[in-house]
Design an enzyme around this catalytic site. Sequence first.
Site, PDB file in Angstrom:
ATOM      1  N   ASP A 171     -18.598 -25.615  15.721  1.00  0.00           N
ATOM      2  CA  ASP A 171     -18.631 -26.446  16.933  1.00  0.00           C
ATOM      3  C   ASP A 171     -17.229 -26.507  17.531  1.00  0.00           C
ATOM      4  O   ASP A 171     -16.758 -27.563  17.937  1.00  0.00           O
ATOM      5  CB  ASP A 171     -19.142 -27.852  16.585  1.00  0.00           C
ATOM      6  CG  ASP A 171     -19.439 -28.700  17.823  1.00  0.00           C
ATOM      7  OD1 ASP A 171     -19.606 -28.120  18.921  1.00  0.00           O
ATOM      8  OD2 ASP A 171     -19.489 -29.935  17.701  1.00  0.00           O
ATOM      9  N   ASN A 182     -12.802 -30.539  20.010  1.00  0.00           N
ATOM     10  CA  ASN A 182     -12.595 -30.649  18.566  1.00  0.00           C
ATOM     11  C   ASN A 182     -11.277 -30.030  18.122  1.00  0.00           C
ATOM     12  O   ASN A 182     -11.105 -29.649  16.973  1.00  0.00           O
ATOM     13  CB  ASN A 182     -13.785 -30.053  17.816  1.00  0.00           C
ATOM     14  CG  ASN A 182     -14.988 -30.974  17.898  1.00  0.00           C
ATOM     15  OD1 ASN A 182     -14.826 -32.192  18.020  1.00  0.00           O
ATOM     16  ND2 ASN A 182     -16.186 -30.409  17.857  1.00  0.00           N
ATOM     17  N   ASP A 193     -13.450 -32.226  13.028  1.00  0.00           N
ATOM     18  CA  ASP A 193     -14.907 -32.290  13.215  1.00  0.00           C
ATOM     19  C   ASP A 193     -15.650 -31.117  12.557  1.00  0.00           C
ATOM     20  O   ASP A 193     -16.192 -30.242  13.235  1.00  0.00           O
ATOM     21  CB  ASP A 193     -15.229 -32.363  14.722  1.00  0.00           C
ATOM     22  CG  ASP A 193     -16.595 -32.968  14.999  1.00  0.00           C
ATOM     23  OD1 ASP A 193     -17.262 -33.390  14.031  1.00  0.00           O
ATOM     24  OD2 ASP A 193     -16.990 -33.008  16.181  1.00  0.00           O
TER      25      ASP A 193
HETATM   26  N1  ADP Z   1      -8.234 -37.902  12.363  1.00  0.00           N
HETATM   27  C1  ADP Z   1      -8.256 -38.226  13.648  1.00  0.00           C
HETATM   28  N2  ADP Z   1      -7.156 -38.718  14.257  1.00  0.00           N
HETATM   29  C2  ADP Z   1      -7.195 -39.053  15.571  1.00  0.00           C
HETATM   30  N3  ADP Z   1      -8.279 -38.949  16.359  1.00  0.00           N
HETATM   31  C3  ADP Z   1      -9.404 -38.465  15.813  1.00  0.00           C
HETATM   32  C4  ADP Z   1      -9.460 -38.083  14.435  1.00  0.00           C
HETATM   33  N4  ADP Z   1     -10.700 -37.642  14.161  1.00  0.00           N
HETATM   34  C5  ADP Z   1     -11.396 -37.753  15.312  1.00  0.00           C
HETATM   35  N5  ADP Z   1     -10.626 -38.241  16.313  1.00  0.00           N
HETATM   36  C6  ADP Z   1     -11.040 -38.493  17.699  1.00  0.00           C
HETATM   37  O1  ADP Z   1     -12.404 -38.875  17.705  1.00  0.00           O
HETATM   38  C7  ADP Z   1     -13.202 -37.913  18.406  1.00  0.00           C
HETATM   39  C8  ADP Z   1     -14.548 -37.766  17.708  1.00  0.00           C
HETATM   40  O2  ADP Z   1     -14.361 -37.309  16.392  1.00  0.00           O
HETATM   41  P1  ADP Z   1     -15.142 -36.048  15.855  1.00  0.00           P
HETATM   42  O3  ADP Z   1     -14.722 -35.830  14.424  1.00  0.00           O
HETATM   43  O4  ADP Z   1     -14.954 -34.911  16.786  1.00  0.00           O
HETATM   44  O5  ADP Z   1     -16.650 -36.555  15.820  1.00  0.00           O
HETATM   45  P2  ADP Z   1     -17.897 -36.294  16.818  1.00  0.00           P
HETATM   46  O6  ADP Z   1     -17.443 -35.404  17.939  1.00  0.00           O
HETATM   47  O7  ADP Z   1     -18.907 -35.652  15.960  1.00  0.00           O
HETATM   48  O8  ADP Z   1     -18.282 -37.663  17.241  1.00  0.00           O
HETATM   49  C9  ADP Z   1     -12.356 -36.653  18.413  1.00  0.00           C
HETATM   50  O9  ADP Z   1     -12.664 -35.792  19.468  1.00  0.00           O
HETATM   51  C10 ADP Z   1     -10.953 -37.213  18.520  1.00  0.00           C
HETATM   52  O10 ADP Z   1     -10.653 -37.540  19.873  1.00  0.00           O
HETATM   53 MG    MG Z   2     -16.202 -33.849  17.974  1.00  0.00          MG
END
Ligand code: ADP
Ligand code: MG
Length: 249
Positions: free
Chosen positions: A184, A189, A201
Amino acid sequence: MRPIPDWLVVESVSDTEIGVVTTGKEAQIDLVERTGHDGRTCLVARKRYLPREVHNKGELEALGFQRASTFRHDVRYREGRQFRKSRDRRAVERMTTYGKHLLQDRWTGHEYDVMSALWQAGLTVPYPIEYGTDVLELEFVGDRDGAAPQLRSARLDAVGLADAYAQLVDGLTLIVSAGWAHGDLSAYNLLWWDDRLWFIDFPQAVDIAANPMGLDFLHRDVVNVCDWFGRRGVDTDGEALFAQLLAVM
Ligand SMILES: Nc1ncnc2c1ncn2[C@@H]1O[C@H](COP(=O)(O)OP(=O)(O)O)[C@@H](O)[C@H]1O
Ligand SMILES: [Mg+2]
Protein backbone atom coordinates in the site's frame (compact mmCIF):
# COMPACT_ATOMS: atom_id res chain seq x y z
CA MET A 1 21.29 -7.03 15.72
CA ARG A 2 20.67 -3.30 16.08
CA PRO A 3 20.50 -2.41 19.81
CA ILE A 4 17.26 -1.10 21.34
CA PRO A 5 17.21 2.68 20.67
CA ASP A 6 18.52 4.72 23.59
CA TRP A 7 15.68 7.28 23.44
CA LEU A 8 13.16 4.56 24.33
CA VAL A 9 11.67 4.48 27.83
CA VAL A 10 11.53 0.72 28.32
CA GLU A 11 9.74 0.46 31.66
CA SER A 12 7.01 3.04 31.74
CA VAL A 13 5.59 4.43 34.96
CA SER A 14 2.89 6.40 33.23
CA ASP A 15 1.51 7.18 29.79
CA THR A 16 -0.16 10.50 29.02
CA GLU A 17 -2.23 10.97 25.87
CA ILE A 18 -1.20 14.26 24.32
CA GLY A 19 -3.55 14.20 21.36
CA VAL A 20 -4.91 12.50 18.26
CA VAL A 21 -2.49 12.53 15.31
CA THR A 22 -4.89 11.24 12.67
CA THR A 23 -7.88 9.06 12.17
CA GLY A 24 -6.96 7.09 9.10
CA LYS A 25 -8.77 4.54 6.98
CA GLU A 26 -8.75 1.84 9.61
CA ALA A 27 -6.70 3.08 12.50
CA GLN A 28 -6.48 6.02 14.82
CA ILE A 29 -3.03 7.29 15.79
CA ASP A 30 -2.64 8.89 19.20
CA LEU A 31 0.43 10.70 20.46
CA VAL A 32 1.41 9.44 23.89
CA GLU A 33 4.12 10.69 26.23
CA ARG A 34 5.70 7.85 28.17
CA THR A 35 7.50 8.53 31.46
CA GLY A 36 9.98 6.10 33.01
CA HIS A 37 11.19 5.47 36.58
CA ASP A 38 14.01 7.96 36.30
CA GLY A 39 11.68 10.68 34.99
CA ARG A 40 12.89 10.28 31.41
CA THR A 41 10.20 10.68 28.76
CA CYS A 42 9.72 9.66 25.14
CA LEU A 43 7.02 10.12 22.53
CA VAL A 44 5.08 7.10 21.32
CA ALA A 45 2.67 6.80 18.38
CA ARG A 46 -0.12 4.47 19.44
CA LYS A 47 -1.92 2.98 16.45
CA ARG A 48 -5.29 1.60 17.42
CA TYR A 49 -7.17 -0.42 14.86
CA LEU A 50 -10.83 0.37 14.59
CA PRO A 51 -12.87 -2.64 15.64
CA ARG A 52 -14.17 -4.65 12.70
CA GLU A 53 -17.49 -5.69 14.08
CA VAL A 54 -18.63 -2.26 15.10
CA HIS A 55 -19.80 -0.06 12.28
CA ASN A 56 -22.17 2.14 14.15
CA LYS A 57 -20.74 5.61 14.74
CA GLY A 58 -22.13 5.87 18.26
CA GLU A 59 -20.55 2.57 19.27
CA LEU A 60 -17.21 3.66 17.85
CA GLU A 61 -17.37 6.91 19.72
CA ALA A 62 -18.20 5.00 22.90
CA LEU A 63 -15.00 3.01 22.33
CA GLY A 64 -13.08 6.26 22.11
CA PHE A 65 -12.69 6.50 18.32
CA GLN A 66 -13.44 9.72 16.55
CA ARG A 67 -14.63 8.47 13.20
CA ALA A 68 -16.24 5.37 11.83
CA SER A 69 -14.23 3.34 9.37
CA THR A 70 -13.95 -0.08 7.87
CA PHE A 71 -11.10 -2.49 8.28
CA ARG A 72 -8.94 -3.57 5.37
CA HIS A 73 -9.49 -7.26 5.58
CA ASP A 74 -8.65 -8.53 2.16
CA VAL A 75 -8.04 -12.24 1.95
CA ARG A 76 -5.49 -11.66 -0.85
CA TYR A 77 -3.11 -10.05 1.61
CA ARG A 78 -3.38 -12.86 4.14
CA GLU A 79 -2.34 -15.60 1.78
CA GLY A 80 0.91 -17.22 2.86
CA ARG A 81 0.12 -16.44 6.49
CA GLN A 82 -1.26 -19.70 7.75
CA PHE A 83 -2.46 -20.66 11.17
CA ARG A 84 -0.37 -23.60 12.26
CA LYS A 85 -2.84 -25.26 14.63
CA SER A 86 -5.82 -26.87 12.89
CA ARG A 87 -8.04 -25.72 15.76
CA ASP A 88 -7.06 -22.13 15.00
CA ARG A 89 -7.54 -22.60 11.26
CA ARG A 90 -11.06 -23.91 11.77
CA ALA A 91 -11.91 -21.08 14.13
CA VAL A 92 -10.79 -18.56 11.53
CA GLU A 93 -12.66 -20.30 8.71
CA ARG A 94 -15.85 -20.39 10.74
CA MET A 95 -15.25 -16.83 11.94
CA THR A 96 -16.03 -17.69 15.55
CA THR A 97 -15.36 -15.04 18.18
CA TYR A 98 -12.08 -16.78 18.94
CA GLY A 99 -11.25 -16.90 15.22
CA LYS A 100 -11.88 -13.17 14.82
CA HIS A 101 -9.69 -12.52 17.82
CA LEU A 102 -6.91 -14.59 16.25
CA LEU A 103 -7.18 -12.68 12.98
CA GLN A 104 -7.07 -9.32 14.71
CA ASP A 105 -4.09 -10.40 16.77
CA ARG A 106 -2.31 -11.67 13.69
CA TRP A 107 -2.88 -8.34 12.02
CA THR A 108 -1.11 -6.15 14.60
CA GLY A 109 1.42 -8.94 15.19
CA HIS A 110 2.11 -9.12 11.48
CA GLU A 111 2.65 -5.37 11.15
CA TYR A 112 4.93 -5.51 14.20
CA ASP A 113 6.93 -8.45 12.80
CA VAL A 114 7.44 -6.85 9.38
CA MET A 115 8.45 -3.48 10.86
CA SER A 116 10.85 -5.19 13.29
CA ALA A 117 12.51 -7.15 10.51
CA LEU A 118 12.85 -4.02 8.37
CA TRP A 119 14.09 -1.89 11.28
CA GLN A 120 16.73 -4.56 11.92
CA ALA A 121 17.63 -4.51 8.23
CA GLY A 122 18.35 -0.79 8.57
CA LEU A 123 15.27 0.71 6.91
CA THR A 124 14.11 4.16 8.05
CA VAL A 125 10.93 2.96 9.70
CA PRO A 126 9.49 3.95 13.12
CA TYR A 127 10.90 1.62 15.77
CA PRO A 128 8.12 -0.87 16.62
CA ILE A 129 7.86 -0.95 20.43
CA GLU A 130 5.08 -3.38 21.23
CA TYR A 131 1.74 -4.72 20.05
CA GLY A 132 -1.50 -6.03 21.50
CA THR A 133 -4.78 -7.29 20.10
CA ASP A 134 -5.76 -4.06 18.37
CA VAL A 135 -2.91 -1.73 19.17
CA LEU A 136 0.60 -1.20 17.88
CA GLU A 137 3.06 1.16 19.58
CA LEU A 138 5.65 2.86 17.40
CA GLU A 139 8.37 5.45 17.61
CA PHE A 140 6.70 8.80 17.01
CA VAL A 141 8.06 10.53 13.92
CA GLY A 142 7.84 14.21 14.67
CA ASP A 143 8.12 16.29 17.81
CA ARG A 144 5.93 17.89 20.44
CA ASP A 145 4.73 20.46 17.93
CA GLY A 146 3.35 17.84 15.58
CA ALA A 147 3.78 14.71 13.54
CA ALA A 148 6.02 14.53 10.50
CA PRO A 149 4.18 15.48 7.29
CA GLN A 150 3.20 12.81 4.82
CA LEU A 151 5.35 13.02 1.69
CA ARG A 152 2.36 14.37 -0.30
CA SER A 153 2.27 17.49 1.90
CA ALA A 154 5.96 17.90 2.69
CA ARG A 155 6.39 20.72 0.12
CA LEU A 156 9.78 19.58 -1.10
CA ASP A 157 11.67 21.58 -3.72
CA ALA A 158 13.38 19.90 -6.69
CA VAL A 159 16.49 19.04 -4.66
CA GLY A 160 14.40 17.64 -1.80
CA LEU A 161 12.30 15.59 -4.22
CA ALA A 162 15.38 14.09 -5.85
CA ASP A 163 16.74 13.24 -2.40
CA ALA A 164 13.42 11.67 -1.35
CA TYR A 165 13.35 9.64 -4.56
CA ALA A 166 16.89 8.36 -4.02
CA GLN A 167 15.85 7.34 -0.48
CA LEU A 168 12.74 5.65 -1.89
CA VAL A 169 14.88 3.52 -4.21
CA ASP A 170 17.26 2.60 -1.34
CA GLY A 171 14.32 1.82 0.96
CA LEU A 172 12.53 -0.34 -1.62
CA THR A 173 15.77 -2.19 -2.28
CA LEU A 174 16.06 -3.01 1.44
CA ILE A 175 12.40 -4.05 1.69
CA VAL A 176 12.58 -6.33 -1.35
CA SER A 177 15.96 -7.78 -0.29
CA ALA A 178 14.30 -8.72 2.99
CA GLY A 179 11.59 -10.52 0.96
CA TRP A 180 8.66 -8.12 1.44
CA ALA A 181 6.31 -6.04 -0.66
CA HIS A 182 4.71 -3.12 1.21
CA GLY A 183 1.36 -3.53 -0.55
CA ASP A 184 0.00 0.00 0.00
CA LEU A 185 2.88 2.31 -0.81
CA SER A 186 1.94 5.88 -1.62
CA ALA A 187 2.75 9.47 -0.74
CA TYR A 188 0.36 8.98 2.23
CA ASN A 189 2.38 6.11 3.71
CA LEU A 190 5.74 7.86 3.44
CA LEU A 191 6.67 10.58 5.91
CA TRP A 192 9.34 13.26 5.60
CA TRP A 193 11.24 14.19 8.75
CA ASP A 194 14.82 15.23 9.51
CA ASP A 195 15.59 15.06 5.77
CA ARG A 196 14.72 11.40 5.82
CA LEU A 197 12.00 9.40 4.10
CA TRP A 198 10.14 7.20 6.61
CA PHE A 199 8.21 4.12 5.53
CA ILE A 200 5.02 3.43 7.54
CA ASP A 201 1.75 1.45 7.53
CA PHE A 202 2.69 -2.21 6.98
CA PRO A 203 -0.35 -4.32 8.03
CA GLN A 204 -0.92 -5.54 4.47
CA ALA A 205 2.76 -6.21 3.68
CA VAL A 206 3.21 -9.55 1.93
CA ASP A 207 5.98 -12.09 1.77
CA ILE A 208 6.88 -11.99 -1.92
CA ALA A 209 7.84 -15.66 -2.05
CA ALA A 210 4.82 -16.98 -0.13
CA ASN A 211 2.08 -14.82 -1.60
CA PRO A 212 1.09 -15.63 -5.21
CA MET A 213 0.26 -11.95 -5.75
CA GLY A 214 3.42 -10.67 -4.07
CA LEU A 215 4.99 -9.44 -7.30
CA ASP A 216 1.74 -7.81 -8.41
CA PHE A 217 1.61 -5.85 -5.18
CA LEU A 218 5.25 -4.85 -5.55
CA HIS A 219 4.67 -3.76 -9.15
CA ARG A 220 1.63 -1.69 -8.19
CA ASP A 221 3.55 -0.03 -5.33
CA VAL A 222 6.52 0.84 -7.52
CA VAL A 223 4.49 2.20 -10.44
CA ASN A 224 2.19 4.13 -8.11
CA VAL A 225 4.89 5.92 -6.21
CA CYS A 226 7.10 6.49 -9.28
CA ASP A 227 4.13 8.14 -11.00
CA TRP A 228 3.79 10.45 -8.01
CA PHE A 229 7.44 11.52 -8.29
CA GLY A 230 7.19 11.68 -12.09
CA ARG A 231 4.27 14.14 -11.90
CA ARG A 232 6.51 16.37 -9.78
CA GLY A 233 9.32 16.46 -12.29
CA VAL A 234 11.56 13.67 -11.01
CA ASP A 235 13.04 11.54 -13.78
CA THR A 236 11.66 8.09 -12.95
CA ASP A 237 10.74 4.90 -14.73
CA GLY A 238 8.54 2.59 -12.67
CA GLU A 239 9.03 -0.42 -14.95
CA ALA A 240 12.80 -0.03 -14.90
CA LEU A 241 12.82 0.29 -11.10
CA PHE A 242 10.59 -2.79 -10.81
CA ALA A 243 13.05 -4.76 -12.96
CA GLN A 244 15.94 -3.47 -10.86
CA LEU A 245 14.15 -4.64 -7.69
CA LEU A 246 13.46 -8.09 -9.10
CA ALA A 247 17.22 -8.49 -9.40
CA VAL A 248 17.79 -8.00 -5.64
CA MET A 249 15.21 -10.56 -4.55
N1 ADP B 1 4.94 6.57 13.88
C1 ADP B 1 4.29 7.64 13.43
N2 ADP B 1 4.74 8.88 13.71
C2 ADP B 1 4.06 9.97 13.26
N3 ADP B 1 2.94 9.92 12.52
C3 ADP B 1 2.45 8.71 12.20
C4 ADP B 1 3.09 7.51 12.64
N4 ADP B 1 2.39 6.46 12.19
C5 ADP B 1 1.35 6.98 11.50
N5 ADP B 1 1.38 8.33 11.50
C6 ADP B 1 0.41 9.23 10.86
O1 ADP B 1 -0.87 8.63 10.89
C7 ADP B 1 -1.34 8.35 9.57
C8 ADP B 1 -2.11 7.04 9.56
O2 ADP B 1 -1.26 5.99 9.95
P1 ADP B 1 -1.12 4.69 9.07
O3 ADP B 1 -0.15 3.77 9.77
O4 ADP B 1 -0.80 5.06 7.68
O5 ADP B 1 -2.56 4.02 9.20
P2 ADP B 1 -3.82 3.98 8.19
O6 ADP B 1 -3.47 4.74 6.94
O7 ADP B 1 -4.03 2.54 7.94
O8 ADP B 1 -4.91 4.59 8.99
C9 ADP B 1 -0.09 8.36 8.71
O9 ADP B 1 -0.34 8.66 7.37
C10 ADP B 1 0.76 9.42 9.39
O10 ADP B 1 0.35 10.72 8.97
MG1 MG C 1 -1.77 4.87 5.91
